[in-house]
Design a protein around this motif. Sequence first.
Motif, PDB file in Angstrom:
ATOM      1  N   LEU A 287      43.395  42.854  38.384  1.00 33.08           N
ATOM      2  CA  LEU A 287      42.513  41.786  37.797  1.00 33.08           C
ATOM      3  C   LEU A 287      43.488  40.375  37.987  1.00 33.08           C
ATOM      4  CD1 LEU A 287      40.470  40.519  35.977  1.00 33.08           C
ATOM      5  CD2 LEU A 287      41.559  41.307  34.015  1.00 33.08           C
ATOM      6  N   VAL A 288      44.613  40.317  37.498  1.00 29.39           N
ATOM      7  CA  VAL A 288      45.423  39.152  37.777  1.00 29.39           C
ATOM      8  C   VAL A 288      45.529  38.974  39.314  1.00 29.39           C
ATOM      9  CG1 VAL A 288      47.862  38.073  37.386  1.00 29.39           C
ATOM     10  CG2 VAL A 288      46.756  39.801  35.443  1.00 29.39           C
ATOM     11  N   CYS A 289      45.766  39.773  40.148  1.00 31.44           N
ATOM     12  CA  CYS A 289      45.872  39.297  41.596  1.00 31.44           C
ATOM     13  C   CYS A 289      44.603  38.764  42.049  1.00 31.44           C
ATOM     14  CB  CYS A 289      46.229  40.562  42.241  1.00 31.44           C
ATOM     15  SG  CYS A 289      47.989  41.254  41.979  1.00 31.44           S
ATOM     16  N   VAL A 290      43.465  39.314  41.505  1.00 30.85           N
ATOM     17  CA  VAL A 290      42.221  38.761  42.129  1.00 30.85           C
ATOM     18  C   VAL A 290      41.833  37.473  41.520  1.00 30.85           C
ATOM     19  CG1 VAL A 290      39.689  39.202  41.989  1.00 30.85           C
ATOM     20  CG2 VAL A 290      41.148  41.109  42.593  1.00 30.85           C
TER      21      VAL A 290
ATOM     22  N   SER B 106      52.888  53.583  39.091  1.00 31.69           N
ATOM     23  CA  SER B 106      51.518  53.349  39.740  1.00 31.69           C
ATOM     24  C   SER B 106      52.147  52.501  41.113  1.00 31.69           C
ATOM     25  CB  SER B 106      50.796  52.472  39.010  1.00 31.69           C
ATOM     26  OG  SER B 106      51.311  51.318  38.698  1.00 31.69           O
ATOM     27  N   MET B 107      53.232  51.735  40.915  1.00 31.86           N
ATOM     28  CA  MET B 107      53.551  50.913  42.043  1.00 31.86           C
ATOM     29  C   MET B 107      54.421  51.796  43.115  1.00 31.86           C
ATOM     30  SD  MET B 107      54.622  47.043  40.458  1.00 31.86           S
ATOM     31  CE  MET B 107      54.914  46.420  41.700  1.00 31.86           C
ATOM     32  N   GLU B 108      54.903  52.817  42.562  1.00 30.80           N
ATOM     33  CA  GLU B 108      55.321  53.674  43.508  1.00 30.80           C
ATOM     34  C   GLU B 108      54.735  54.562  44.268  1.00 30.80           C
ATOM     35  OE1 GLU B 108      57.997  56.195  40.904  1.00 30.80           O
ATOM     36  OE2 GLU B 108      59.399  54.532  40.687  1.00 30.80           O
ATOM     37  N   GLU B 109      53.458  54.512  44.145  1.00 30.21           N
ATOM     38  CA  GLU B 109      52.534  55.301  45.031  1.00 30.21           C
ATOM     39  C   GLU B 109      51.581  54.450  45.873  1.00 30.21           C
ATOM     40  OE1 GLU B 109      52.363  58.489  44.628  1.00 30.21           O
ATOM     41  OE2 GLU B 109      53.731  58.567  42.729  1.00 30.21           O
ATOM     42  N   VAL B 110      51.378  54.878  47.011  1.00 28.49           N
ATOM     43  CA  VAL B 110      50.713  54.314  48.006  1.00 28.49           C
ATOM     44  C   VAL B 110      49.113  53.956  47.443  1.00 28.49           C
ATOM     45  CG1 VAL B 110      49.749  54.250  50.423  1.00 28.49           C
ATOM     46  CG2 VAL B 110      51.961  55.419  49.679  1.00 28.49           C
ATOM     47  N   THR B 111      48.722  54.698  46.667  1.00 24.02           N
ATOM     48  CA  THR B 111      47.239  54.513  45.981  1.00 24.02           C
ATOM     49  C   THR B 111      47.169  53.068  45.465  1.00 24.02           C
ATOM     50  OG1 THR B 111      47.305  56.954  45.777  1.00 24.02           O
ATOM     51  CG2 THR B 111      45.572  55.382  44.555  1.00 24.02           C
ATOM     52  N   PHE B 112      48.105  52.705  44.543  1.00 28.91           N
ATOM     53  CA  PHE B 112      48.348  51.492  44.065  1.00 28.91           C
ATOM     54  C   PHE B 112      47.830  50.417  44.876  1.00 28.91           C
ATOM     55  CE2 PHE B 112      50.200  47.538  42.867  1.00 28.91           C
ATOM     56  CZ  PHE B 112      49.571  47.414  41.735  1.00 28.91           C
TER      57      PHE B 112
ATOM     58  N   LEU C 234      44.615  47.862  45.597  1.00 27.16           N
ATOM     59  CA  LEU C 234      44.733  46.683  45.513  1.00 27.16           C
ATOM     60  C   LEU C 234      44.075  45.791  46.665  1.00 27.16           C
ATOM     61  CD1 LEU C 234      45.820  43.827  44.292  1.00 27.16           C
ATOM     62  CD2 LEU C 234      47.994  44.536  45.121  1.00 27.16           C
ATOM     63  N   GLY C 235      44.618  46.457  47.934  1.00 33.23           N
ATOM     64  CA  GLY C 235      44.106  45.793  49.144  1.00 33.23           C
ATOM     65  C   GLY C 235      42.706  45.793  49.250  1.00 33.23           C
ATOM     66  N   LEU C 236      42.360  47.032  49.153  1.00 31.29           N
ATOM     67  CA  LEU C 236      40.743  46.988  49.390  1.00 31.29           C
ATOM     68  C   LEU C 236      39.810  46.226  48.267  1.00 31.29           C
ATOM     69  CD1 LEU C 236      38.363  48.821  50.420  1.00 31.29           C
ATOM     70  CD2 LEU C 236      38.826  50.584  48.644  1.00 31.29           C
TER      71      LEU C 236
ATOM     72  N   LEU D  26      40.827  43.468  46.972  1.00 30.16           N
ATOM     73  CA  LEU D  26      40.938  42.025  47.310  1.00 30.16           C
ATOM     74  C   LEU D  26      39.972  41.866  48.532  1.00 30.16           C
ATOM     75  CD1 LEU D  26      44.901  41.230  47.215  1.00 30.16           C
ATOM     76  CD2 LEU D  26      42.942  40.273  45.507  1.00 30.16           C
ATOM     77  N   VAL D  27      39.904  42.740  49.433  1.00 29.38           N
ATOM     78  CA  VAL D  27      38.902  42.435  50.534  1.00 29.38           C
ATOM     79  C   VAL D  27      37.304  42.594  49.981  1.00 29.38           C
ATOM     80  CG1 VAL D  27      38.114  43.423  52.671  1.00 29.38           C
ATOM     81  CG2 VAL D  27      40.815  43.365  52.409  1.00 29.38           C
ATOM     82  N   ILE D  28      37.247  43.408  49.373  1.00 28.98           N
ATOM     83  CA  ILE D  28      35.452  43.430  48.850  1.00 28.98           C
ATOM     84  C   ILE D  28      35.313  42.472  48.249  1.00 28.98           C
ATOM     85  CG2 ILE D  28      34.104  44.734  47.387  1.00 28.98           C
ATOM     86  CD1 ILE D  28      35.517  47.264  48.173  1.00 28.98           C
ATOM     87  N   LEU D  29      36.304  41.771  47.106  1.00 28.13           N
ATOM     88  CA  LEU D  29      35.771  40.581  46.499  1.00 28.13           C
ATOM     89  C   LEU D  29      36.307  39.155  47.043  1.00 28.13           C
ATOM     90  CD1 LEU D  29      37.389  41.642  42.904  1.00 28.13           C
ATOM     91  CD2 LEU D  29      34.872  41.714  43.619  1.00 28.13           C
ATOM     92  N   LEU D  30      36.924  39.114  47.955  1.00 30.38           N
ATOM     93  CA  LEU D  30      37.254  37.774  48.387  1.00 30.38           C
ATOM     94  C   LEU D  30      36.695  37.344  49.874  1.00 30.38           C
ATOM     95  CD1 LEU D  30      40.986  37.420  47.743  1.00 30.38           C
ATOM     96  CD2 LEU D  30      39.106  36.585  46.386  1.00 30.38           C
ATOM     97  N   VAL D  31      36.342  38.584  50.636  1.00 29.19           N
ATOM     98  CA  VAL D  31      35.684  38.192  51.878  1.00 29.19           C
ATOM     99  C   VAL D  31      34.483  37.732  51.743  1.00 29.19           C
ATOM    100  CG1 VAL D  31      35.145  39.356  54.118  1.00 29.19           C
ATOM    101  CG2 VAL D  31      37.339  39.739  53.174  1.00 29.19           C
ATOM    102  N   PRO D  32      33.551  38.326  51.008  1.00 32.69           N
ATOM    103  CA  PRO D  32      32.272  37.770  50.642  1.00 32.69           C
ATOM    104  C   PRO D  32      32.106  36.266  50.555  1.00 32.69           C
ATOM    105  CG  PRO D  32      32.353  39.934  50.053  1.00 32.69           C
ATOM    106  CD  PRO D  32      33.581  39.537  50.260  1.00 32.69           C
TER     107      PRO D  32
END
Length: 666
Positions: free
Chosen positions: A474-477, A526-532, A536-538, A540-546
């Motif tokens: 949320l903070v990043c977005v 959570s930050m030690e896992e690739v899932t995080f 995060l990247g997915l 950002l892409v879904i919310l910012l690209v449109p």
Amino acid sequence: AHGETEVYELLCILDFNNVRKRMSVILRRNGKIRLYCKGADSVIYEHLRQGDEEMKTKTQEHLNVSATAIEDKLQDGVPQTIAHLGAAGIKLWVLTGDKQDTAINIGYSCQLLSDDMADIFIVDELNSDGVERQLSEARDTIRSNSSSKESQSLTVISLRTESGMEQSTPLRNGANRNEHRKHSNGIKLSELTPSSRKSDPESRNSTPIPRKWDTDENGEANNGGYALIINGPSLLHALTPRLERLFLEVGTKCRSVICCRVTPLQKALVVGLVKKYLKAVTLSIGDGANDVSMIKTAHIGVGISGQEGLQAVLASDYSIAQFKYLERLLLVHGRWSYFRMAKFLRYFFYKNFAFTLCHFWFAFFCGFSAQTVFDPMFIAVYNLFYTSLPVLSLGFFDQDVNAANSLKYPQLYQPGLDNFLFNKLEFLKSACHGLGTSGVLFFITYGAYFNGVSPEGQMVADHMLIGSVVASILVCVVTAQMALDTAYYTVWNHITIWGSLGFYFILQFFYNYVIGGSYVGSLKKSMEEVTFWATLGLTLVILLVPVIAYRFYLVDTQPTLSDRVRLKQRLSAKSLGVAKSRDNLRTPSIRRSRRSLRSGYAFSHQEGFGRLITSGKIMRRPKTDPSNVQGATGNGASYGRRFFPSEVIFAQVHNNRHSVHGMGGV
């Protein structure tokens, strides 16, 4: 008198008021008591001795001469300022205590009146029925000459197309933002026409944009329009409850309104009338004590500090030294203030809807038990620390168009008058944007961590870990959205935007590990896992690209005037930067050549190197047969010609700098 000082004893002062319309003093000298009275000529004339026709005749002759002890003249830049404010869509009414002839002359000097007007209505009756008749005739004349039943006026903006032909683009006052964009299609972005002719080469051959008040109700530019001139005694009847609506209707349909011989109270009543019946923001500007009531009545009061004291300044919201500074106060700082405030509010509602509605989605999974998805500490400092500084920097520094272009294109002020940038529709858009953001970031996180297992076989789908991930995303977005919304970057914008992201992670770790928060270890795990990082990247892409795609689509297909001016501004800055870099590369050779041409005694009392240079001893001679004089002469001539291009380049640099300075002064 005659260079001698006379001493009078002041016995009494009879102050000016709206009933007497004059001021008097009673003085005594040498046993004689005299009354000296100062006021409007019409008032003083009525109080002359009854039956003394000779005195009245002489007084009338003196009034016809129009001699005055004080020279009243307009300040510099007043006509241009009024013209630009009119082009911005601002309606101007002149309220003055001067007599009718003087007020008309002021109107012509300020370009409020012109000879090509369709008609100038003068209301000068002394009774209520006569004032009503004159106002009704003026209203009927305007209605009969109107070619359309629409009541909203249009702004006509002349622009050049790529084929060189001019187009007139009408912008409706009450239109929505899509209509505002729709009229801009097919316009060459680099050919915007400024509102007035400037000295720079870009605008020397351009055609001025017709002012808003120079358009009829169909939006077609014309040189006519109407003007209303009303004096104080007639205004007294026009401001009665029976006639005030009629007076306001005629005044709003006229290009110019001049009220002359008005008292300070009448000035305030006129401003109050506009505030009462029109949904408009009023601004009063004056320089004297008789303008104080008008300044206090308006929404915004501006005082001019001049020779008439500081009463107007002390009663005002803003103080300026000259009237021409009002143009920059409104068209630059006023417009920037509205632009920043509107963007501030839109983003503020967006980020809080995105934050709050995450609890709404989580409620479906906790049985609406009022359990929160976020850490209580995060809820407490989300608006205080994590997202406040970027939006404050935007509110302080952001601007879409620089000051020079804001003055050059007064029509940029129009969206503020029409409330384009923030209204109920914009609020609804911000709420929907926040709703969509909260849903996307919550459900993507929920899906990514549903029955999640780490490589070590540990379950990672617990409440605290998901809450930490959703809070971090949320903070990043919202911070990335702030970066997209910022149109003008400064050092402080970069520090607050990117610093807020770093400060979030630092404070989270400090609170959980040093202070001992309840969510200790969740964010680190959570930050030690690739899932995080994938989540995060997915997100950002879904919310910012449109958002980026939609904004590019609007700017490319339906650009507003601000979009076109901003593009032109960027292109000008880019070409200017290329020219400056070219000049910087050539500067050393210029200085070298100029130093080599000096022959001493310019700035020193010692002999320079002029004699050594002219002797030719330092010239590089070719290693050829000394008898080949022609070859040596040719090389020497070629070496000497190296100085000539440097002088040409210096002249070009000087001319370029001069032209840039001229553009900067626009």
